[in-house]
Design a protein around this motif. Structure first.
Motif, PDB file in Angstrom:
ATOM      1  N   PHE A  85      -7.380  -2.853  -0.199  1.00 12.69           N
ATOM      2  CA  PHE A  85      -7.350  -3.157  -1.633  1.00 12.69           C
ATOM      3  C   PHE A  85      -8.063  -2.116  -2.491  1.00 12.69           C
ATOM      4  O   PHE A  85      -8.631  -2.452  -3.530  1.00 12.69           O
ATOM      5  CB  PHE A  85      -7.958  -4.540  -1.925  1.00 12.69           C
ATOM      6  CG  PHE A  85      -7.394  -5.663  -1.106  1.00 12.69           C
ATOM      7  CD1 PHE A  85      -6.076  -6.073  -1.266  1.00 12.69           C
ATOM      8  CD2 PHE A  85      -8.172  -6.300  -0.170  1.00 12.69           C
ATOM      9  CE1 PHE A  85      -5.556  -7.119  -0.518  1.00 12.69           C
ATOM     10  CE2 PHE A  85      -7.663  -7.342   0.590  1.00 12.69           C
ATOM     11  CZ  PHE A  85      -6.345  -7.751   0.427  1.00 12.69           C
ATOM     12  N   GLN A  86      -8.031  -0.859  -2.108  1.00  9.71           N
ATOM     13  CA  GLN A  86      -8.654   0.178  -2.911  1.00  9.71           C
ATOM     14  C   GLN A  86      -7.687   1.343  -3.130  1.00  9.71           C
ATOM     15  O   GLN A  86      -6.815   1.604  -2.305  1.00  9.71           O
ATOM     16  CB  GLN A  86      -9.919   0.724  -2.237  1.00  9.71           C
ATOM     17  CG  GLN A  86     -11.092  -0.237  -2.191  1.00  9.71           C
ATOM     18  CD  GLN A  86     -12.311   0.410  -1.557  1.00  9.71           C
ATOM     19  OE1 GLN A  86     -12.228   0.971  -0.465  1.00  9.71           O
ATOM     20  NE2 GLN A  86     -13.442   0.345  -2.240  1.00  9.71           N
ATOM     21  N   SER A  87      -7.867   2.025  -4.230  1.00 10.42           N
ATOM     22  CA  SER A  87      -7.130   3.268  -4.448  1.00 10.42           C
ATOM     23  C   SER A  87      -7.778   4.360  -3.602  1.00 10.42           C
ATOM     24  O   SER A  87      -8.898   4.185  -3.104  1.00 10.42           O
ATOM     25  CB  SER A  87      -7.200   3.665  -5.933  1.00 10.42           C
ATOM     26  OG  SER A  87      -8.532   4.022  -6.279  1.00 10.42           O
ATOM     27  N   GLU A  95       0.828  -1.191   0.000  1.00  7.81           N
ATOM     28  CA  GLU A  95       0.000   0.000   0.000  1.00  7.81           C
ATOM     29  C   GLU A  95       0.869   1.251   0.000  1.00  7.81           C
ATOM     30  O   GLU A  95       1.986   1.240   0.521  1.00  7.81           O
ATOM     31  CB  GLU A  95      -0.919   0.025   1.225  1.00  7.81           C
ATOM     32  CG  GLU A  95      -1.943  -1.093   1.262  1.00  7.81           C
ATOM     33  CD  GLU A  95      -2.772  -1.052   2.534  1.00  7.81           C
ATOM     34  OE1 GLU A  95      -3.943  -1.445   2.481  1.00  7.81           O
ATOM     35  OE2 GLU A  95      -2.239  -0.639   3.579  1.00  7.81           O
ATOM     36  N   TRP A 145      -2.995   0.926  -4.287  1.00  7.41           N
ATOM     37  CA  TRP A 145      -3.780   0.833  -3.057  1.00  7.41           C
ATOM     38  C   TRP A 145      -3.288   1.873  -2.067  1.00  7.41           C
ATOM     39  O   TRP A 145      -2.089   2.069  -1.893  1.00  7.41           O
ATOM     40  CB  TRP A 145      -3.644  -0.546  -2.431  1.00  7.41           C
ATOM     41  CG  TRP A 145      -4.168  -1.671  -3.267  1.00  7.41           C
ATOM     42  CD1 TRP A 145      -5.092  -1.591  -4.271  1.00  7.41           C
ATOM     43  CD2 TRP A 145      -3.791  -3.053  -3.170  1.00  7.41           C
ATOM     44  NE1 TRP A 145      -5.323  -2.840  -4.813  1.00  7.41           N
ATOM     45  CE2 TRP A 145      -4.546  -3.752  -4.151  1.00  7.41           C
ATOM     46  CE3 TRP A 145      -2.929  -3.757  -2.354  1.00  7.41           C
ATOM     47  CZ2 TRP A 145      -4.431  -5.130  -4.330  1.00  7.41           C
ATOM     48  CZ3 TRP A 145      -2.811  -5.135  -2.524  1.00  7.41           C
ATOM     49  CH2 TRP A 145      -3.555  -5.805  -3.502  1.00  7.41           C
TER      50      TRP A 145
END
Length: 236
Positions: free
Chosen positions: A166-168, A31, A160
Motif C-alpha cells: 500500500f505504498q508508492s 499494484e 502502489w
C-alpha cells in the motif's frame, strides 16, 4: 488456560497468519510493476525519446547505467563520468556511470539527477528546503514535458508499487524521494520502468573500467541491455 480461550487464540493467530499470506496476492492486481517495463500510453513522441531520472548516490541508477550505456552506444555518443553509489546504502559503492550528455541523429536521451550522493541536498549539493519528494517533483515539472511529468508523478507518488504493501515507490524508500525510473517513448507508445532491471549486488565486485570493457559479457547487463533495446524498437 481455559481450553476455550486457547482455541480462540489459536484461531485468531491462524487468521492473522492467513491474512498476511493472502493480502499481498490480493492487492497485487492493484499494484504497478517494479523492475520491469510496462506500457503506460499508446501515444508518445514523434521521435524516440529516452528519459532517465535518478540521483547521484543511487545503486539502482548505477546498475541501470550499464545496460543503458551499451544500448545508447548503438545510436550515438554518450558523455559520462565514472561514479559509485552511496557508501552507506544497502548496496554500497555500486559501480556506475553518471551521464552528462548524448549526441545522436537517431534518438533523444535526457538524464536528470535530482539529489546528491547521500540524499542530503540537490545534485549540486545545495540544501533542499522541504521534503525530497516535493523538491523532486518541482524539478521535474520544470525540466520535462507535461506528459512525462504526469507519468513519473503518477507511478512514483500516487500508485502502489509491487511489494510495497500500500505504498508508492517514493514512499517505500527512506528517506522518501523520487526513485530511479526510465521512460522510453516514441511514435508507437510509451513504456515505463520503475526501479532497476537487476540487483546492484550482481555487479558490486567489478570495477568501472572492467564493466566498460566487458560489461556485455555479464549476463545481467546483457539481458538488461536487450530489454532496453526491445523497448526502443517497440516505440519506433
Amino acid at each position: 488456560m481455559n481450553k476455550k480461550y486457547a482455541n480462540i487464540i489459536i484461531i485468531a493467530v491462524s487468521i492473522i497468519i492467513a491474512a498476511l499470506i493472502i493480502i499481498p496476492f490480493a492487492i497485487q492486481p492493484f499494484e504497478e510493476p517494479s523492475g520491469k517495463f510496462f506500457r503506460v500510453s499508446s501515444h508518445g513522441d514523434s521521435r524516440v525519446n529516452i528519459l532517465l531520472v535518478s540521483w547521484l548516490g543511487c545503486p539502482i541508477g548505477a546498475s541501470l547505467s550499464w545496460p543503458l550505456y551499451f544500448a545508447l552506444t548503438h545510436y550515438g555518443n554518450v558523455s559520462y563520468y565514472q561514479w559509485h553509489s552511496d557508501p552507506s546504502d544497502v548496496y554500497p559503492d555500486t559501480p556506475g556511470l553518471i551521464f552528462t550528455g548524448f549526441k545522436s541523429n537517431a534518438i533523444n536521451a535526457t538524464f536528470i539527477y535530482l539529489y546528491n550522493e547521500t540524499l542530503t541536498g540537490n545534485a549540486q549539493n545545495k540544501t533542499i528546503n522541504g521534503n525530497l519528494v516535493d523538491y523532486g517533483l518541482s524539478e521535474l515539472k520544470s525540466s520535462v514535458n507535461v506528459s512525462e511529468y504526469e507519468i513519473i508523478k503518477k507511478y512514483t507518488t500516487q500508485e502502489w508499487i509491487s511489494g510495497s504493501f500500500f505504498q508508492s515507490s517514493a514512499d517505500s524508500v527512506s528517506p522518501h524521494h523520487i526513485n530511479t525510473v526510465l521512460l522510453i517513448s516514441g511514435p508507437n507508445g510509451t513504456y515505463f520502468l520503475n526501479g532497476g532491471l537487476y540487483s546492484p549486488k550482481n555487479i558490486s565486485s567489478y570495477s568501472d573500467n572492467y564493466l566498460l570493457e566487458n560489461g556485455l559479457n555479464i549476463t545481467y547487463i546483457r539481458s538488461a541491455e536487450n530489454e532496453i533495446e526491445n523497448q526502443i524498437k517497440a516505440v519506433e
